[in-house]
Motif scaffolding. Structure first.
Motif, PDB file in Angstrom:
ATOM      1  N   ALA A  23       0.834  -1.199   0.000  1.00 51.81           N
ATOM      2  CA  ALA A  23       0.000   0.000   0.000  1.00 51.81           C
ATOM      3  C   ALA A  23       0.873   1.256   0.000  1.00 51.81           C
ATOM      4  N   TYR A  24       0.372   2.304  -0.606  1.00 50.17           N
ATOM      5  CA  TYR A  24       1.056   3.592  -0.619  1.00 50.17           C
ATOM      6  C   TYR A  24       0.008   4.697  -0.700  1.00 50.17           C
ATOM      7  N   THR A  25       0.416   5.900  -0.372  1.00 56.29           N
ATOM      8  CA  THR A  25      -0.459   7.060  -0.419  1.00 56.29           C
ATOM      9  C   THR A  25      -0.093   7.894  -1.631  1.00 56.29           C
ATOM     10  N   LYS A  26      -1.111   8.360  -2.327  1.00 58.72           N
ATOM     11  CA  LYS A  26      -0.893   9.193  -3.508  1.00 58.72           C
ATOM     12  C   LYS A  26      -1.940  10.293  -3.512  1.00 58.72           C
ATOM     13  N   LYS A  27      -1.524  11.519  -3.782  1.00 62.70           N
ATOM     14  CA  LYS A  27      -2.441  12.656  -3.844  1.00 62.70           C
ATOM     15  C   LYS A  27      -2.723  12.992  -5.303  1.00 62.70           C
ATOM     16  N   PHE A  28      -3.968  13.368  -5.564  1.00 60.28           N
ATOM     17  CA  PHE A  28      -4.363  13.778  -6.903  1.00 60.28           C
ATOM     18  C   PHE A  28      -4.994  15.165  -6.832  1.00 60.28           C
ATOM     19  N   SER A  29      -4.754  15.964  -7.844  1.00 59.04           N
ATOM     20  CA  SER A  29      -5.392  17.276  -7.890  1.00 59.04           C
ATOM     21  C   SER A  29      -6.809  17.134  -8.439  1.00 59.04           C
ATOM     22  N   LYS A  30      -7.625  18.149  -8.193  1.00 63.10           N
ATOM     23  CA  LYS A  30      -9.009  18.133  -8.674  1.00 63.10           C
ATOM     24  C   LYS A  30      -9.032  17.984 -10.188  1.00 63.10           C
ATOM     25  N   ARG A  31     -10.055  17.284 -10.663  1.00 61.32           N
ATOM     26  CA  ARG A  31     -10.321  17.081 -12.089  1.00 61.32           C
ATOM     27  C   ARG A  31      -9.256  16.239 -12.797  1.00 61.32           C
ATOM     28  N   LYS A  32      -8.453  15.517 -12.032  1.00 66.45           N
ATOM     29  CA  LYS A  32      -7.439  14.628 -12.617  1.00 66.45           C
ATOM     30  C   LYS A  32      -8.059  13.263 -12.865  1.00 66.45           C
ATOM     31  N   TYR A  33      -7.815  12.702 -14.031  1.00 67.11           N
ATOM     32  CA  TYR A  33      -8.290  11.357 -14.348  1.00 67.11           C
ATOM     33  C   TYR A  33      -7.325  10.345 -13.748  1.00 67.11           C
ATOM     34  N   LEU A  34      -7.879   9.378 -13.032  1.00 69.07           N
ATOM     35  CA  LEU A  34      -7.052   8.342 -12.422  1.00 69.07           C
ATOM     36  C   LEU A  34      -6.809   7.194 -13.380  1.00 69.07           C
ATOM     37  N   SER A  35      -7.780   6.915 -14.234  1.00 74.69           N
ATOM     38  CA  SER A  35      -7.614   5.907 -15.285  1.00 74.69           C
ATOM     39  C   SER A  35      -8.664   6.144 -16.356  1.00 74.69           C
ATOM     40  N   PHE A  36      -8.446   5.542 -17.490  1.00 71.03           N
ATOM     41  CA  PHE A  36      -9.363   5.649 -18.615  1.00 71.03           C
ATOM     42  C   PHE A  36      -9.956   4.281 -18.929  1.00 71.03           C
ATOM     43  N   GLU A  37     -11.056   4.278 -19.618  1.00 68.35           N
ATOM     44  CA  GLU A  37     -11.803   3.050 -19.902  1.00 68.35           C
ATOM     45  C   GLU A  37     -10.934   1.973 -20.549  1.00 68.35           C
ATOM     46  N   GLN A  38     -10.030   2.363 -21.413  1.00 66.66           N
ATOM     47  CA  GLN A  38      -9.222   1.384 -22.146  1.00 66.66           C
ATOM     48  C   GLN A  38      -8.070   0.819 -21.312  1.00 66.66           C
ATOM     49  N   GLN A  39      -7.742   1.461 -20.204  1.00 61.74           N
ATOM     50  CA  GLN A  39      -6.596   1.046 -19.403  1.00 61.74           C
ATOM     51  C   GLN A  39      -6.932  -0.117 -18.483  1.00 61.74           C
ATOM     52  N   GLU A  40      -5.960  -0.979 -18.300  1.00 59.01           N
ATOM     53  CA  GLU A  40      -6.099  -2.068 -17.333  1.00 59.01           C
ATOM     54  C   GLU A  40      -5.918  -1.498 -15.932  1.00 59.01           C
ATOM     55  N   VAL A  41      -6.824  -1.814 -15.022  1.00 55.29           N
ATOM     56  CA  VAL A  41      -6.726  -1.355 -13.638  1.00 55.29           C
ATOM     57  C   VAL A  41      -6.030  -2.452 -12.846  1.00 55.29           C
ATOM     58  N   LYS A  42      -4.903  -2.101 -12.222  1.00 57.00           N
ATOM     59  CA  LYS A  42      -4.093  -3.094 -11.533  1.00 57.00           C
ATOM     60  C   LYS A  42      -4.122  -2.964 -10.019  1.00 57.00           C
ATOM     61  N   SER A  43      -4.859  -1.978  -9.511  1.00 62.08           N
ATOM     62  CA  SER A  43      -4.896  -1.800  -8.066  1.00 62.08           C
ATOM     63  C   SER A  43      -6.245  -1.251  -7.621  1.00 62.08           C
ATOM     64  N   VAL A  44      -6.479  -1.359  -6.342  1.00 61.48           N
ATOM     65  CA  VAL A  44      -7.697  -0.860  -5.703  1.00 61.48           C
ATOM     66  C   VAL A  44      -7.305   0.361  -4.888  1.00 61.48           C
TER      67      VAL A  44
END
Length: 83
Positions: A23-44
């Motif tokens: 596990a790790y902590t990651k910060k995202f700015s507002k309106r940032k896309y975390l992933s796109f439909e075509q991308q493989e999601v490898k984590s929760v």
């Protein structure tokens, strides 16, 4: 961490579990896309603060919010753990 996923796990045990899960902590700015439909999601993810919107965009650029996840909620589990 006060969430059902970790209910019954003590603080010391929780640290060991999080380490084992890499596990790790990651910060995202507002309106940032975390992933796109075509991308493989490898984590929760777990929302620690703020919120995450699951958005569907159509071919014309219209956006529809499908779900909103707030603090202590999971995101990405359906796509990470599904086939």
């Amino acid at each position: 961490m006060d969430m059902p996923l970790f209910a019954g796990i003590g603080k010391d045990e929780l640290q060991a579990v999080l380490h084992c899960l890499q596990a790790y902590t990651k910060k995202f700015s507002k309106r940032k896309y975390l992933s796109f439909e075509q991308q493989e999601v490898k984590s929760v993810g777990v929302v620690l603060s703020g919120c995450v919107h699951m958005v569907k965009e159509d071919v014309w650029g219209n956006s529809t919010i499908l779900a909103v996840m707030g603090p202590h909620e999971l995101f990405g589990e359906t796509f990470c753990c599904g086939s």
